[in-house]
Design an enzyme around this catalytic site. Structure first.
Site, PDB file in Angstrom:
ATOM      1  N   CYS A 294       0.834  -1.193   0.000  1.00 36.02           N
ATOM      2  CA  CYS A 294       0.000   0.000   0.000  1.00 36.02           C
ATOM      3  C   CYS A 294       0.872   1.248   0.000  1.00 36.02           C
ATOM      4  CB  CYS A 294      -0.900   0.011   1.243  1.00 36.02           C
ATOM      5  SG  CYS A 294      -1.884  -1.491   1.444  1.00 36.02           S
TER       6      CYS A 294
ATOM      7  N   GLY B 224      14.728 -11.912  -6.882  1.00 34.89           N
ATOM      8  CA  GLY B 224      15.974 -12.424  -6.323  1.00 34.89           C
ATOM      9  C   GLY B 224      16.912 -11.401  -5.732  1.00 34.89           C
TER      10      GLY B 224
ATOM     11  N   ILE C 199      -4.211  -7.556  -1.267  1.00 30.42           N
ATOM     12  CA  ILE C 199      -3.424  -8.781  -1.384  1.00 30.42           C
ATOM     13  C   ILE C 199      -3.897  -9.823  -0.371  1.00 30.42           C
ATOM     14  CG2 ILE C 199      -1.118  -9.795  -1.240  1.00 30.42           C
ATOM     15  CD1 ILE C 199      -1.478  -7.919  -3.630  1.00 30.42           C
TER      16      ILE C 199
END
Length: 590
Positions: A2, A367, A52
């Site tokens: 957010c 990554g 989410i």
């Protein structure tokens, strides 16, 4: 994930709700799914939501628990929120949502400010106690989530981005000369709490700030890993330990109520993430790779390696090919998305990648962080046999963009300061206890400063510009602690990240493990020509740049006459470094 904003007043006046409303549009891309505002006397919070976890309205923010008298705005994700929720329920707490946001509220009520020590995740939040007016600001251990601050008179404002604070107004926009020296010397990294703007600061990572109603505050650094090697673990056991911790970190970062993909570059780091998820039973995993047109005799993609991984693990793979027609228009958009000027050329790549990825998923694993915690960069091996007493000079020779003395020929006199602030900063860091060798000291500095204010910030800014949440399993703090204690010779082995390569053997294809280390190739920035060169020249010749007078005219003219020869120690284009700073300042109206 957010965007958060807020104002705290200490003079008895009500918080300026208008300032919050001016900030929220700047945070919309970070939270395109909803907006909220809270005001209680001298405190106001604003929030932009990206859904989410708990997609219902019950998970909206700012979140207030009237029974406990607490209000929270939160950016990030607490990966162990379900376990914490179960524990808190055993103490009698009742929940009205299934969000990790509410878990933070209850955790604070139960454990106070030490609740952050129980959180596994990435976060920046502000929490108000209704009874005392005290506000707690907190940032995660590795600084994955940002928090910018602007103090003026009897008030403090905070936001997820620097431009949001500028939009609120009443900010000293003058350039911080110390920060400018860092930008020019410390590979464009400006360590917290400074930013390039005098009136904006940032809460350091792993910090809790408790602010009383009268404006007094205390800061607590609640986490720092030890870089003292563990001698109780045999060398041959380290790869299995790294594998176990990384597997757990990857598993944790699948927590979501929406699908999670992976940014697959074709290097060992992102390939290992894909392999571990497949090993854990993930099927139909969505992966994404990006490539550019070749330029300056340099390839613009690493699809050959990402394709190997995608095929072996049967992912739903997306090759994103970026033509020159998309590249140049993305520069201005990328600069606008930067909370601070970042010279790394792959900012544009991440912005374009995020634009396309956000059309398919809302969450990805990435990554970043492996090189900084497991010695994957080129400047670590030269430090391996350097006496600790010579470590600062050795690090500066490998990492700094230029010697401090060169600035006298590059910056105009009014912008120079006598002190070599970047070297002093590194010396202070290397002088602290808890690092056994020069390599350990460099890894500690890079993982706590450079990583935070370059790769991690780059990923956060560019993904959130498109409402995409990026999760970085290599920065799971338990993995970072383990890596910090690993003997440096194991990390330096096999050309760098040796212990990781050993851990990945038999899991990741050998072609990926044994390849030469690659970097995100963006030829259009590494080799300036045509319209991109014109853009750089125009930025440095703009009226605002001439009026500001940061750089000596003869230095700029020399670079423009030969735009691709002058490089920093690590190979960055010096002309791009200057132009990027000017483009950023001009974009922000400074």
């Amino acid at each position: 994930m957010c965007g958060i904003a807020g104002e705290i007043r200490y003079d008895g006046n009500a918080a300026d709700e208008g300032a919050i409303r001016r900030m929220l549009p700047c945070l919309e891309s970070r939270g395109p799914d909803g907006e909220g505002l809270f005001r209680r006397g001298p405190v106001a919070f604003g929030h932009r939501r990206l859904k989410i976890i708990d997609l219902s309205e019950a998970g909206g923010q700012p979140m207030t628990d009237d029974e406990l008298g607490l209000t929270l705005v939160f950016n990030g994700c607490i990966y162990n929120y379900k376990q914490l929720r179960d524990e808190l329920q055993s103490y009698g707490y009742r929940f009205f949502s299934t969000s990790d946001t509410e878990v933070i509220i209850k955790a604070y009520h139960r454990w106070g400010s030490s609740c952050v020590r129980r959180f596994l995740g990435m976060f920046a939040f502000a929490l108000l106690r209704h009874d005392t007016g005290e506000v707690m600001l907190a940032r995660d251990r590795l600084g994955i989530k940002p928090m910018y601050l602007s103090a003026s008179g009897d008030r403090l404002r905070f936001a997820s981005t620097l431009p949001a604070l500028l939009a609120a107004g009443d900010v000293d926009k003058s350039i911080d000369k110390v920060a400018l020296q860092h930008y020019m010397t410390f590979h464009s990294v400006v360590p917290a709490p400074r930013t390039i703007i005098s009136g904006v600061r940032k809460l350091p990572p792993a910090t809790v700030r408790m602010i009383s109603a009268d404006g007094s505050f205390t800061d607590e650094l609640y986490w720092e890993p030890s870089h003292t090697r563990r001698t109780d673990i045999p060398a041959d056991e380290w790869p299995a330990l790294i594998h176990e911790k990384l597997a757990l970190a990857v598993e944790r970062r699948m927590v979501a109520d929406v699908p999670v993909g992976v940014l697959l570059s074709g290097g060992i780091d992102s390939s290992y993430i894909v392999a571990l998820l497949a090993e854990q039973g993930q099927r139909g995993l969505t992966t994404f790779s990006i490539g550019f047109e070749a330029g300056g005799g340099e390839s613009g993609d690493e699809f050959a390696y990402s394709d190997i991984v995608a095929k072996q693990f049967d992912t739903v793979h997306h090759q994103i090919r970026i033509g020159r027609d998309r590249f140049l228009p993305a520069v201005d958009r990328t600069v606008a998305a930067m909370s601070e000027p970042m010279v790394s050329h792959d900012c544009i790549a991440f912005n374009l990648l995020s634009e396309d990825v956000s059309k398919s998923v809302k969450v990805v694993q990435s990554g970043q962080g492996a090189d900084e915690i497991l010695a994957g960069y080129s400047w670590y091996p030269p430090l391996a046999h350097v006496p600790y007493s010579e470590a600062v000079d050795a690090y500066a020779a490998e990492f700094f963009d230029r010697p401090h003395a060169d600035l006298a020929q590059q910056l105009n006199p009014e912008w120079l300061i006598d002190d070599d602030v970047s070297r002093e900063f590194v010396a202070a860091s290397f002088g602290r206890h808890g690092a056994d060798t020069a390599v350990d000291a460099a890894l500690r500095l890079d993982s706590q400063v450079m990583l935070v204010d370059d790769p991690v910030k780059r990923v956060d800014n560019m993904t959130m510009a498109w409402g995409l949440e990026a999760r970085v399993p290599f920065l799971d703090h338990e993995l970072v602690e383990l890596a910090a204690a690993c003997p440096p010779e194991l990390k330096l082995a096999h050309g760098g990240k040796g212990v990781l390569k050993q851990a990945a053997r038999g899991v990741v294809p050998d072609e990926v493990i044994d390849r030469t280390k690659g970097y995100f190739p963006v030829p259009g920035i590494r080799h300036l020509e045509g319209p991109m060169f014109d853009k750089v020249r125009d930025a440095l010749h703009a009226p605002a740049a001439r009026s500001r007078g940061l750089f000596r005219k003869e230095y700029v003219d020399r670079l423009l006459a030969d735009p691709n020869t002058a490089r920093t120690t690590l190979g960055a284009n010096q002309l791009w470094q200057l132009a990027l700073l000017e483009m950023w300042l001009q974009d922000k109206g400074i």
